[in-house]
Motif scaffolding. Structure first.
Motif, mmCIF file in Angstrom:
data_model
loop_
_atom_site.group_PDB
_atom_site.id
_atom_site.type_symbol
_atom_site.label_atom_id
_atom_site.label_comp_id
_atom_site.label_asym_id
_atom_site.label_seq_id
_atom_site.Cartn_x
_atom_site.Cartn_y
_atom_site.Cartn_z
ATOM 1 N N ILE A 1 0.980 -1.265 -0.074
ATOM 2 C CA ILE A 1 0.020 0.021 -0.114
ATOM 3 C C ILE A 1 0.865 1.150 0.071
ATOM 4 O O ILE A 1 0.642 2.226 -0.737
ATOM 5 N N VAL A 2 1.925 1.397 0.897
ATOM 6 C CA VAL A 2 2.671 2.325 1.068
ATOM 7 C C VAL A 2 3.533 2.679 -0.539
ATOM 8 O O VAL A 2 3.523 3.591 -1.046
ATOM 9 N N GLU A 3 3.851 1.518 -1.291
ATOM 10 C CA GLU A 3 4.396 1.471 -2.524
ATOM 11 C C GLU A 3 3.657 2.175 -3.310
ATOM 12 O O GLU A 3 3.602 2.914 -4.323
ATOM 13 N N LYS A 4 2.096 1.730 -3.326
ATOM 14 C CA LYS A 4 1.051 2.368 -4.298
ATOM 15 C C LYS A 4 0.883 3.654 -4.095
ATOM 16 O O LYS A 4 0.743 4.631 -4.947
ATOM 17 N N LEU A 5 0.782 4.205 -2.751
ATOM 18 C CA LEU A 5 0.751 5.715 -2.320
ATOM 19 C C LEU A 5 2.214 6.504 -3.122
ATOM 20 O O LEU A 5 1.733 7.671 -3.682
ATOM 21 N N LYS A 6 3.250 5.945 -2.941
ATOM 22 C CA LYS A 6 4.461 6.532 -3.475
ATOM 23 C C LYS A 6 4.392 6.503 -5.047
ATOM 24 O O LYS A 6 4.727 7.747 -5.510
ATOM 25 N N GLN A 7 3.810 5.795 -5.524
ATOM 26 C CA GLN A 7 3.738 5.694 -7.019
ATOM 27 C C GLN A 7 2.641 6.805 -7.587
ATOM 28 O O GLN A 7 2.791 7.449 -8.488
ATOM 29 N N SER A 8 1.423 6.315 -7.055
ATOM 30 C CA SER A 8 0.389 7.136 -7.621
ATOM 31 C C SER A 8 -0.278 8.262 -6.601
ATOM 32 O O SER A 8 -1.101 9.021 -7.166
ATOM 33 N N TYR A 9 -0.017 8.476 -5.426
ATOM 34 C CA TYR A 9 -0.457 9.479 -4.766
ATOM 35 C C TYR A 9 0.820 10.188 -4.056
ATOM 36 O O TYR A 9 0.576 10.280 -2.815
ATOM 37 N N SER A 10 1.785 10.633 -4.736
ATOM 38 C CA SER A 10 3.036 10.933 -4.116
ATOM 39 C C SER A 10 2.897 12.189 -3.428
ATOM 40 O O SER A 10 3.808 13.014 -2.951
ATOM 41 N N PHE A 11 1.584 13.024 -3.498
ATOM 42 C CA PHE A 11 1.432 14.305 -2.866
ATOM 43 C C PHE A 11 1.369 14.247 -1.289
ATOM 44 O O PHE A 11 0.941 15.322 -0.667
ATOM 45 N N PHE A 12 1.449 13.002 -0.746
ATOM 46 C CA PHE A 12 1.220 13.011 0.703
ATOM 47 C C PHE A 12 2.337 13.353 1.422
ATOM 48 O O PHE A 12 3.555 13.373 0.713
ATOM 49 N N TYR B 1 6.917 18.117 13.055
ATOM 50 C CA TYR B 1 8.028 19.007 13.159
ATOM 51 C C TYR B 1 8.794 18.828 11.880
ATOM 52 O O TYR B 1 9.236 19.811 11.429
ATOM 53 N N THR B 2 9.484 17.486 11.558
ATOM 54 C CA THR B 2 10.482 17.280 10.595
ATOM 55 C C THR B 2 9.900 17.800 9.016
ATOM 56 O O THR B 2 10.400 18.699 8.610
ATOM 57 N N LYS B 3 8.472 17.852 9.212
ATOM 58 C CA LYS B 3 7.743 18.003 7.655
ATOM 59 C C LYS B 3 7.730 19.644 7.736
ATOM 60 O O LYS B 3 8.139 20.272 6.692
ATOM 61 N N LEU B 4 7.429 20.319 8.802
ATOM 62 C CA LEU B 4 7.285 21.677 8.813
ATOM 63 C C LEU B 4 8.813 22.668 8.795
ATOM 64 O O LEU B 4 8.824 23.323 8.069
ATOM 65 N N PHE B 5 9.622 21.711 9.599
ATOM 66 C CA PHE B 5 11.044 22.667 9.562
ATOM 67 C C PHE B 5 12.015 22.202 8.278
ATOM 68 O O PHE B 5 12.516 23.002 7.869
ATOM 69 N N GLU B 6 11.853 21.078 7.861
ATOM 70 C CA GLU B 6 12.851 20.370 6.779
ATOM 71 C C GLU B 6 12.179 20.214 5.740
ATOM 72 O O GLU B 6 12.787 20.102 4.670
ATOM 73 N N ASN B 7 10.484 20.458 5.581
ATOM 74 C CA ASN B 7 9.949 20.368 4.295
ATOM 75 C C ASN B 7 10.302 19.210 3.487
ATOM 76 O O ASN B 7 10.587 19.119 2.461
ATOM 77 N N LYS B 8 10.181 17.924 4.107
ATOM 78 C CA LYS B 8 10.548 16.829 3.487
ATOM 79 C C LYS B 8 9.451 15.856 3.687
ATOM 80 O O LYS B 8 8.911 15.911 4.796
ATOM 81 N N ARG B 9 9.403 14.811 2.658
ATOM 82 C CA ARG B 9 8.183 14.053 3.170
ATOM 83 C C ARG B 9 8.656 12.775 4.093
ATOM 84 O O ARG B 9 9.869 12.314 3.989
ATOM 85 N N ILE B 10 7.712 12.547 4.983
ATOM 86 C CA ILE B 10 8.095 11.704 6.162
ATOM 87 C C ILE B 10 7.456 10.142 5.773
ATOM 88 O O ILE B 10 6.115 9.976 5.572
ATOM 89 N N GLU B 11 8.417 9.174 6.130
ATOM 90 C CA GLU B 11 7.794 7.829 6.163
ATOM 91 C C GLU B 11 8.314 7.211 7.359
ATOM 92 O O GLU B 11 9.333 6.864 7.667
ATOM 93 N N ASP B 12 7.299 6.811 8.370
ATOM 94 C CA ASP B 12 7.589 6.477 9.636
ATOM 95 C C ASP B 12 7.034 5.152 9.996
ATOM 96 O O ASP B 12 5.998 5.434 10.744
ATOM 97 N N VAL B 13 7.172 4.255 9.370
ATOM 98 C CA VAL B 13 6.526 3.005 9.745
ATOM 99 C C VAL B 13 7.466 1.781 10.314
ATOM 100 O O VAL B 13 8.642 1.620 9.820
ATOM 101 N N LEU B 14 7.306 1.150 11.426
ATOM 102 C CA LEU B 14 8.020 0.240 11.799
ATOM 103 C C LEU B 14 7.494 -1.102 11.738
ATOM 104 O O LEU B 14 6.259 -1.162 11.930
#
Ligand code: SAH
Ligand code: SF4
Ligand code: F3S
Length: 465
Positions: free
Chosen positions: A109-120, A137-150
Motif C-alpha cells: 500500500i505504501v508503495e502504491k501511495l508513493k507511485q500514484s499519490y505521491s503528494f502525501f 515537526y520534521t515536515k514543517l521544519f525541513e519540508n521533506k516527506r516523512i515515512e515513519d512505519v516500523l
C-alpha cells in the motif's frame, strides 16, 4: 514517564511555537474500528496541543489526517477515493496530508501511495503513532516527506494527551495486537503481537474518566479475555486477568456501565463469566464473534472452537447469567464454504437469537492464508448468502424488538436525536437505541423508560414517573 514520551512532548511544544498565531485547522478521518477511533482521539490530543483546532470542513483544513483500516477491501477503497479530493485542496491551500493507521503497515500500500499519490506529506504506522509530533515537526521544519512505519511491535506508550469525541461514553484500550491469526484476518500483521497495558494504568485512566463525569466505559482489545495472558505480564498489581480487571473497574465510583470488545469464544473461561455475573455495572450483552457456524469452516479459519463448543458456551452463559444476550460478527463466503456450511451458520443464528449481528462478505487480504486458498467462493454466491443471512437477522431483530414493548428499561441518555432535536436518545444495557421526550438536563443520566413501540433500529420510550 518513558524517554520516548518526554521527547514527544518536547516536539509538541516545538510545533506549537512554529504555529503560534496562525489559527490553523485540522481534520481527522477515522476509517476503522473502535481501536482505530481511540487512536484518533490520541492523534487529536497531540494535534490540538500543537496549536490546531478541529474543523469538519475539509476545504478549510491546514492538516488532514487519515487514520486508515485494511480489514476489508471497502475500507481501503475509501482512502483512495478521498485522497483524490484532498489533492485538490492541497493544491489550493498547501494542506499537509498525513496518512496513518493499519493500512500503512502494508508495504504494497505504501508503495502504491508513493507511485500514484505521491503528494502525501507523512505516512505513519500503528507502532509509531506517538511519534506523530516529531514527524510533523520534521515536515514543517525541513519540508521533506516523512515515512515513519516500523515492522517491529511498538512499546505501550502511556501519557499521551487525548481529545475525546464524547463526554459521557469513553473507550479505554487495554491491549494492543493479536496472536490468533484467524486465516481471513490482516489485523495480527498490521497490529503486531498481543501486548497488555499495565492494569494500574488502565484503572487510573478509568478513574480519571469517572472524575470528569464519564458514565460508560468500553474496554478495548482484539482479544480482551486473553488480557495479561501473553507478553510482559509481571506487573506489580493484584489484577492478574481480564476477570480481575472487570471486578476492579466495577468498583470505580461514578462509572455506571462497563462494556468490552472483543472477547474470543476460545478464551471465555468461567472466571470471566463469573465476573460478568457478579459485577452490576457490566452490561449483560456479550459480543461473542461467531464468524461461521460450520465446524469445518471454523477449522479452516483457525478459530479453535467448533459449532457445538460455541453453542455450549452460549448455553453455559445463559445458565450462569439468566438475563444475558448476545451480539456477534459473521463472515459469509470464506473459501471452501459450501451451502451446507452456510446452513450451519443460519442454524446458530436461529438458535442463539442475537440482539445484533455485524455481517461481512469475505474479503481477500494480501498476505493472509485465506487469500492463498484455492476454493474461493464466487462473488454472486457470497452476495446471495449475505442477503439470506441479512433477511434472517432482520426478522429476528424485529421479533426481539417486540419483547421490549411494555417493559421498563434503564437507559443512559446520550444526547438529542440526530434526526429530531425535540427528542432525547440513549441506549439500554443491551445497546438498543431508545428515543423519548424529556428535558435536556437528563443527558448523561440513567433514566427508567417504558418502551411503547419498536421501529426496527430503535425503540420509543416514555419516562416512568
Ligand atoms: N478481534 C476482533 C475483531 C477483528 S475485526 C474479533 O476477533 O472479533 C472485526 C470483524 O471483521 C471480525 O470479527 C470479522 O468478522 C471481520 N473480518 C475480519 N477480516 C475479514 C475479512 N478478511 N473479510 C471479511 N470480514 C472480515
Ligand atoms: Fe483478527 Fe482473529 Fe485476531 Fe480478531 S482474533 S483480530 S479476527 S486474528
Ligand atoms: Fe481496526 Fe481496521 Fe485496524 S478493524 S485494528 S482499524 S485493520
Amino acid at each position: 514517564m518513558s524517554l520516548d514520551i518526554v521527547a514527544e512532548l518536547e516536539y509538541i511544544e516545538k510545533v506549537k511555537k512554529i504555529n503560534e498565531g496562525k489559527n490553523l485547522k485540522y481534520l481527522i478521518l477515522t476509517m476503522g474500528c473502535q481501536l482505530n477511533e481511540n487512536d484518533s482521539e490520541k492523534i487529536s490530543g497531540m494535534i490540538e496541543n500543537m496549536g490546531y483546532t478541529k474543523t469538519e470542513n475539509i476545504e478549510e483544513s491546514d492538516l488532514v489526517v487519515f487514520n486508515t483500516c485494511c480489514v476489508r477491501e471497502n475500507a481501503e477503497d475509501r482512502l483512495f477515493g478521498k485522497l483524490g479530493e484532498v489533492k485538490k485542496i492541497k493544491e489550493k491551500r498547501g494542506t499537509i496530508i498525513a496518512i496513518g493507521g493499519c493500512m500503512m503497515q502494508e508495504k504494497h500500500i505504501v508503495e502504491k501511495l508513493k507511485q500514484s499519490y505521491s503528494f502525501f506529506d507523512i505516512v505513519f504506522g500503528t507502532h509509531t503513532l506517538h511519534k506523530f509530533p516529531k514527524d510533523l515537526y520534521t515536515k514543517l521544519f525541513e519540508n521533506k516527506r516523512i515515512e515513519d512505519v516500523l515492522d517491529i511491535d511498538g512499546e505501550i506508550i502511556e501519557g499521551l494527551p487525548i481529545t475525546r469525541n464524547d463526554n459521557i461514553k469513553a473507550s479505554v484500550t487495554i491491549m494492543n495486537g493479536c496472536n490468533n491469526f484467524c486465516t481471513y484476518c490482516i489485523v495480527p500483521y498490521v497490529r503486531g503481537r498481543e501486548r497488555s497495558r499495565n492494569p494500574e494504568d488502565v484503572l487510573n485512566e478509568v478513574r480519571e474518566l469517572a472524575k470528569k463525569g464519564y458514565k460508560e466505559i468500553t474496554l478495548l482489545g482484539q482479544n480482551v479475555n486473553s488480557y495479561l495472558k501473553s507478553g510482559k505480564v509481571d506487573f506489580d498489581c493484584k489484577v492478574k486477568s481480564f476477570a480481575d480487571l472487570l471486578r476492579e473497574v466495577n468498583k470505580i465510583e461514578g462509572i455506571e456501565r462497563i462494556r468490552f470488545i472483543s472477547p474470543h469464544p476460545k478464551d471465555f473461561t468461567d472466571d470471566v463469566i463469573e465476573s460478568i455475573r457478579d459485577c452490576d455495572k457490566v452490561c449483560k450483552i456479550i459480543h461473542l464473534p461467531l464468524q461461521s457456524g460450520s465446524t469445518q469452516v471454523l477449522k479452516l479459519m483457525n478459530r479453535r472452537y467448533t459449532k457445538e463448543q460455541y453453542l455450549n458456551l452460549v448455553e453455559k452463559m445463559k445458565k450462569m447469567i439468566p438475563e444475558v444476550v448476545f451480539s456477534t460478527d459473521i463472515i459469509v463466503g470464506f473459501p471452501g464454504e459450501t451451502d451446507e456450511d452456510f446452513e450451519d451458520t443460519l442454524d446458530v443464528v436461529r438458535k442463539v437469537h442475537f440482539e445484533q449481528v455485524f455481517m461481512f462478505i469475505y474479503s481477500r487480504r494480501v498476505g493472509t492464508p485465506g487469500d492463498r486458498m484455492e476454493n474461493q467462493v464466487p462473488e454472486e454466491i457470497k452476495h446471495a448468502r449475505f442477503d439470506k443471512l441479512k433477511e434472517l437477522v432482520e426478522s429476528q431483530i424485529s421479533e426481539n424488538n417486540q419483547k421490549y414493548v411494555g417493559t421498563v428499561q434503564k437507559v443512559l441518555v446520550e444526547g438529542t436525536s440526530k434526526t429530531n432535536e425535540e427528542l432525547l436518545t440513549g441506549r439500554t444495557d443491551s445497546n438498543k437505541v431508545v428515543n423519548f421526550v424529556g428535558g435536556k438536563d437528563l443527558i448523561g443520566n440513567v433514566v427508567k423508560l417504558k418502551i411503547v413501540s419498536e421501529h426496527m433500529w430503535y425503540l420509543k420510550g416514555e419516562i416512568v414517573e
